[in-house]
Write an enzyme that holds these catalytic residues in place. Structure first.
Site, PDB file in Angstrom:
ATOM      1  N   ALA A   1       6.648   5.091  -2.803  1.00  0.00           N
ATOM      2  CA  ALA A   1       5.654   4.390  -1.781  1.00  0.00           C
ATOM      3  C   ALA A   1       6.764   2.855  -2.249  1.00  0.00           C
ATOM      4  O   ALA A   1       6.627   2.319  -3.389  1.00  0.00           O
ATOM      5  CB  ALA A   1       5.038   4.198  -1.951  1.00  0.00           C
ATOM      6  N   CYS A   2       8.300   2.602  -1.839  1.00  0.00           N
ATOM      7  CA  CYS A   2       9.464   2.051  -2.122  1.00  0.00           C
ATOM      8  C   CYS A   2       9.368   0.758  -0.964  1.00  0.00           C
ATOM      9  O   CYS A   2       9.150   1.404  -0.293  1.00  0.00           O
ATOM     10  CB  CYS A   2      10.552   2.736  -1.933  1.00  0.00           C
ATOM     11  SG  CYS A   2      10.292   4.789  -2.765  1.00  0.00           S
TER      12      CYS A   2
END
Length: 466
Positions: free
Chosen positions: A7-8
């Site tokens: 999750a960037c």
């Protein structure tokens, strides 16, 4: 073995939007609670000719004569498999990947392929074989169309002239856009591409994408093509997990623009109010909605402080800024900035990509705690810093400023001397080692300060002395 979750947050900066004319692609690589990362050089001779994915049956015969490249894989990954970022010997950069969303309609029309290409495969199967950002888009697009993909991702490519951003669509489709040179992008975990003109020479896409949209009546808009409307999601989760990150980044780069943090239609790219530098990228990627009611360390209500997912968070494992500088010798043009751990409490270090090896304290990350390694030291500092954020804020701020100044001094020396060296790569390898040692020295100094400030705050105290 299961796939890692990710999750960037991605930031792209065009050459006319940056202070020195660099192209820059940057990203927080977020994952599980603790997923040790390393920074390595993957040599051409060490790369496989037959690629086997670590988490699926996906396999691929790779071209001959790969390029060496820097890489930031998990500590347990062999060579560069599973890498999050890299710069190859042709000074082409790639960041892979930003986990994005596709809606149920497109996934029903073109389902994901369980044994298709995935995030951990992207760098190793693309970056060693390309000589430009555009070539990276073309190669990856062909792989997606041929083998399918098992997940939805956004991937950034850069060379010294161009930045391209590609998003996968369903199992076999994709679209990419060249970033306008005077613009930036802040991309969270959602489908990000918006207005799209299939006749525009600055876009690329799967050959049958226009037909797919038309044949299956996927476009909800009366006029035009907006890929986010067609393929993306607009969920309650997006309003607190994704959209606010774009809002905060655009608020920082364009403070004159007033927007709603929950807005689904925040622009894909903007022209910044001021030229963007490394420090700006570090600030945004390390941010937690400072000076707003939504800061988890702030004085807002509990409801406000927990309303939005911050950009910097405990699950930050690695941050990279891939900078390709203009008007310098090719040997020093590519800078792979690296930081490990939660980004509110660390600092990026500028490593030269044209080296013969990476520093041991960044390269040889152990799978268990080792205080003399950058990954573990950074996480240790973050754990302390989070416990008494306001108490430690000045110390952390001074640490970041002093470390950046020291790194800039070493960079200035290397920029002046490397092109005159008989073996620039060996010289830059030594400079990289000095940069890594600089990080360790400043981090140990910060640790001393945090301990000195924190010990009087311990609860097990008794003031009477023997």
């Amino acid at each position: 073995m299961s796939r890692p979750t990710s999750a960037c947050t991605t930031i792209l900066v065009g050459k006319r939007a940056s202070r020195d004319g660099s192209t820059m692609i940057a990203r927080n690589n977020d994952g599980g609670v603790l997923n040790p990362k390393k920074f390595v050089l993957v040599r051409a001779a060490d790369q496989p000719r037959h690629y086997q994915a670590p988490f699926s049956d996906f396999a691929l015969e790779l071209p001959a004569n790969p390029l060496s490249y820097t890489s930031t894989p998990a500590a347990t990954d062999p060579v560069g498999i599973g890498s999050a970022s890299g710069i190859n010997r042709k000074n082409v950069a790639m960041s892979a990947s930003e986990t994005i969303t596709n809606n149920g309609e497109i996934l029903g029309v073109d389902p994901l392929v369980p044994n298709g290409i995935g995030e951990e495969d992207l760098i190793a199967t693309v970056l060693p074989f390309i000589d430009s950002a555009r070539a990276g888009v073309v190669r990856l697009g062909q792989l997606v169309e041929t083998y399918g993909t098992c997940e939805t991702n956004g991937i950034a490519f850069a060379d010294q002239d161009e930045i391209w951003y590609l998003e996968t669509i369903g199992g076999h489709h994709w679209a990419a856009r060249r970033l306008p040179d005077d613009c930036y992008v802040v991309a969270p975990n959602r489908f990000n591409l918006t207005d799209f003109d299939f006749t525009d020479p600055t876009v690329l896409f799967a050959a049958d994408l226009p037909r797919l949209i038309s044949e299956h009546h996927l476009n909800p808009d009366v006029n035009g093509i907006n890929l986010r409307h067609i393929f993306g999601t607009a969920t309650v989760k997006d309003t607190h997990y994704n959209n606010p990150r774009t809002w905060f980044g655009q608020r920082y780069f364009n403070p004159e623009i007033v927007q709603d943090p929950c807005d689904f239609d925040l622009p894909f790219c903007q022209r910044p109010a001021h030229l963007i530098g490394i420090e700006d990228l570090k600030f945004v990627l390390s941010s937690h909605y400072q000076n707003t009611p939504f800061d988890p360390y702030g004085s807002g209500t509990t409801a406000d402080k927990t309303r939005f997912r911050p950009i910097a968070m405990s699950r930050n494992q690695e941050m990279h800024i891939l900078q390709l500088r203009p008007d310098v010798d090719a040997s020093i043009a590519a800078i792979h900035w690296v930081a490990f751990g939660p980004n509110t409490f660390n600092m990026v270090v500028p490593f030269y990509a044209n080296c013969r090896d990476t520093p041991a304290s960044y390269r040889d990350t152990a799978t268990h705690y080792a205080p003399d390694q950058a990954f573990w030291l950074s996480n240790n500092l973050a754990l302390l810093g989070d416990a008494h954020y306001n108490l430690y804020l000045d110390s952390v701020t001074n640490f970041a400023s002093a470390l950046l100044a020291a790194c800039r001094q070493l960079q200035g020396q290397a920029d002046a001397q490397a092109p005159q060296q008989a073996d620039p790569a060996s010289y830059l390898t030594k400079i990289n080692q000095d940069l890594a040692q600089c990080y360790l020295t400043h981090s140990y100094r910060l640790m001393d300060q945090l301990l000195a400030l924190g010990k009087p705050q311990m609860k097990i105290q008794f003031m009477m002395k023997d």
